[in-house]
Design an enzyme around this catalytic site. Structure first.
Site, mmCIF file in Angstrom:
data_model
loop_
_atom_site.group_PDB
_atom_site.id
_atom_site.type_symbol
_atom_site.label_atom_id
_atom_site.label_comp_id
_atom_site.label_asym_id
_atom_site.label_seq_id
_atom_site.Cartn_x
_atom_site.Cartn_y
_atom_site.Cartn_z
ATOM 1 N N GLN A 136 -1.832 -7.831 -10.423
ATOM 2 C CA GLN A 136 -1.046 -7.407 -11.647
ATOM 3 C C GLN A 136 -1.778 -5.976 -12.168
ATOM 4 O O GLN A 136 -1.242 -5.337 -13.144
ATOM 5 C CB GLN A 136 -1.257 -8.218 -12.818
ATOM 6 C CG GLN A 136 -0.680 -9.732 -12.317
ATOM 7 C CD GLN A 136 0.887 -9.771 -12.468
ATOM 8 O OE1 GLN A 136 1.517 -8.913 -13.025
ATOM 9 N NE2 GLN A 136 1.620 -10.738 -11.633
ATOM 10 N N ALA A 153 2.032 -5.706 -2.444
ATOM 11 C CA ALA A 153 3.116 -4.417 -2.645
ATOM 12 C C ALA A 153 4.327 -4.626 -3.557
ATOM 13 O O ALA A 153 4.798 -3.952 -4.381
ATOM 14 C CB ALA A 153 3.793 -4.148 -1.303
ATOM 15 N N THR A 187 0.262 -8.951 14.557
ATOM 16 C CA THR A 187 1.198 -7.605 14.800
ATOM 17 C C THR A 187 1.276 -6.981 13.197
ATOM 18 O O THR A 187 1.804 -7.818 12.237
ATOM 19 C CB THR A 187 2.565 -7.628 15.504
ATOM 20 O OG1 THR A 187 2.346 -8.069 16.773
ATOM 21 C CG2 THR A 187 2.982 -6.307 15.443
ATOM 22 N N CYS A 269 5.650 -18.143 -9.536
ATOM 23 C CA CYS A 269 5.135 -18.693 -8.360
ATOM 24 C C CYS A 269 5.142 -20.119 -8.426
ATOM 25 O O CYS A 269 5.260 -20.748 -7.459
ATOM 26 C CB CYS A 269 4.041 -18.190 -7.987
ATOM 27 S SG CYS A 269 3.660 -16.446 -8.308
HETATM 28 N N1 PLP Z 1 -2.349 -13.180 -7.633
HETATM 29 C C1 PLP Z 1 -1.492 -12.807 -8.745
HETATM 30 C C2 PLP Z 1 -2.346 -12.438 -10.266
HETATM 31 C C3 PLP Z 1 -0.268 -12.874 -8.628
HETATM 32 O O1 PLP Z 1 0.583 -12.545 -9.696
HETATM 33 C C4 PLP Z 1 0.221 -12.979 -7.642
HETATM 34 C C5 PLP Z 1 1.918 -13.157 -7.308
HETATM 35 O O2 PLP Z 1 2.642 -12.317 -7.933
HETATM 36 C C6 PLP Z 1 -0.322 -13.433 -6.436
HETATM 37 C C7 PLP Z 1 -1.791 -13.534 -6.410
HETATM 38 C C8 PLP Z 1 0.183 -13.758 -5.046
HETATM 39 O O3 PLP Z 1 0.474 -12.626 -4.311
HETATM 40 P P1 PLP Z 1 1.499 -12.647 -3.159
HETATM 41 O O4 PLP Z 1 2.821 -13.080 -3.501
HETATM 42 O O5 PLP Z 1 1.427 -11.171 -2.505
HETATM 43 O O6 PLP Z 1 1.145 -13.692 -2.041
#
Ligand code: PLP
Length: 342
Positions: A136, A153, A187, A269
């Site tokens: 973040q 990304a 890859t 998430c």
């Molecule tokens: N860590 C934080 C603080 C996040 O906000 C997120 C997802 O947005 C992640 C880890 C996981 O990232 P990714 O979706 O690239 O696996």
């Protein structure tokens, strides 16, 4: 072409990939190693699986990606504002042998910024390794002086499905074999890596007006019951978590959606689970309070009109639920969830 192929096309692909790696490093100000992964979740898993230590400590506010992958870490508490205090880190890791200490840079639900500049020396002094999840914060504020950093990304405007692990000393991690110096066999996703580098290179100039926009929004909704998670702590202006007392998160989500505004319930998430946020529990919120929050994101395209539309929708919903104006308009004080004004 596959950047591992020996023919000219493969070598050209590798050159492009290494340019992307160098550009990301230069823009983020990271000198040593960058290993590409499929995202931060994989970068976190990579550290946890390969780090050469048994003693694992983690802040109570880590992202679900970390919580799921970690083997029962010793928790480091956060304050009611969601802050990890350096003293608590020192207490937790006292006597541990080469501990791995995970403290995220910015919380993905509240936007609270951790004092990693103060925590890093505490961990170094104890002979430990610091793992900072910077998903973040990367590209927005300087990276901390950590041993491992995870970035993604899609949080800097790049494509989903690519991220990286930034490593100070690769010797701290066990290597297997294969691509990415044996740290991530498979890859490489070259088109996504190029998009990642382009997004990092585009910079974060758009962030400059965000704090003012967030302040405009919070001034507007404060009198209508809004409580701000971590409202008294330093926060990134890209994410905020607001509680509307007495109104369930799901109800708010539907009402805002009807008004054309996309908010999320806690962490996107894990929003499918609708469980109260462990981060808010760690900050001392009750389950009921934690079920009355929405998470709001401010991005490149957010402007005053969006903020005003959000405030209007908030006011309408709050009034419907009997949350009468208070604060400036009613002669009282706006509340942050901590009891301090934001
Ligand atoms: N860590 C934080 C603080 C996040 O906000 C997120 C997802 O947005 C992640 C880890 C996981 O990232 P990714 O979706 O690239 O696996």
């Amino acid at each position: 072409a596959n950047p591992s192929s020996a023919h000219s096309e493969g070598r050209a692909a590798r050159a492009g990939m290494e340019r992307a790696r160098a550009d990301i490093a230069a823009t983020l100000g990271w000198r040593p190693d960058i290993r590409f992964t499929s995202g931060a979740t994989e970068a976190i898993g990579l550290v946890l699986a390969r780090v050469r230590t048994e003693a694992l400590f983690a802040s109570a506010a880590e992202h679900a990606a970390f919580r799921r992958a970690a083997r029962a870490p010793e928790p480091i508490p956060v304050t009611r504002e969601g802050i990890v205090e350096p003293e608590r880190v020192a207490e937790a890791i006292a006597g541990a042998e080469r501990p791995l200490v995970a403290v995220q840079a910015v919380n993905n639900e509240t936007g609270v910024i951790q004092p990693l500049d103060e925590i890093a020396p505490v961990v170094a002094e104890a002979g430990g390794l610091l793992f900072a999840d910077c998903v973040q914060s990367a590209g927005k504020i300087p990276l901390p002086d950590a041993d491992f950093i995870s970035i993604s990304a899609h949080k800097v405007g790049g494509p989903p499905g690519v991220g990286a692990l930034l490593v100070k000393d690769l010797g701290a991690l066990a290597a297997l074999s294969g691509q990415e110096k044996g740290y991530r066999p498979g890859t490489q996703n070259l088109p996504a890596i190029m998009g990642f580098a382009a997004a990092v290179g585009a910079g974060s100039g758009w962030l400059s007006g965000m704090a003012a926009l967030r302040a405009r929004l919070e001034e507007a909704i404060g009198p209508y019951g809004a409580e701000i998670a971590g409202g008294g702590a330093p926060r990134m202006p890209t994410i905020a978590l607001y509680r509307m007392p007495g109104v369930r998160s799901e109800m708010q989500l539907v009402e805002f959606d009807l008004a054309g505004i996309a908010v999320s319930v806690g962490s996107a998430c894990s929003s499918g689970s609708m469980k109260p946020s462990p981060v808010l529990s760690a900050m001392g919120w009750s389950e009921d309070e934690a079920r009355e929050v929405i998470r709001v994101s401010f991005g490149r395209g957010t402007g005053e009109a969006d903020v005003d539309a959000f405030a209007e929708a908030w006011r309408a919903l709050a009034s419907k639920h009997g949350l009468e104006p208070r604060g400036k308009e009613a002669g009282g004080e706006m509340r942050a969830a901590s009891g301090q004004a934001a």
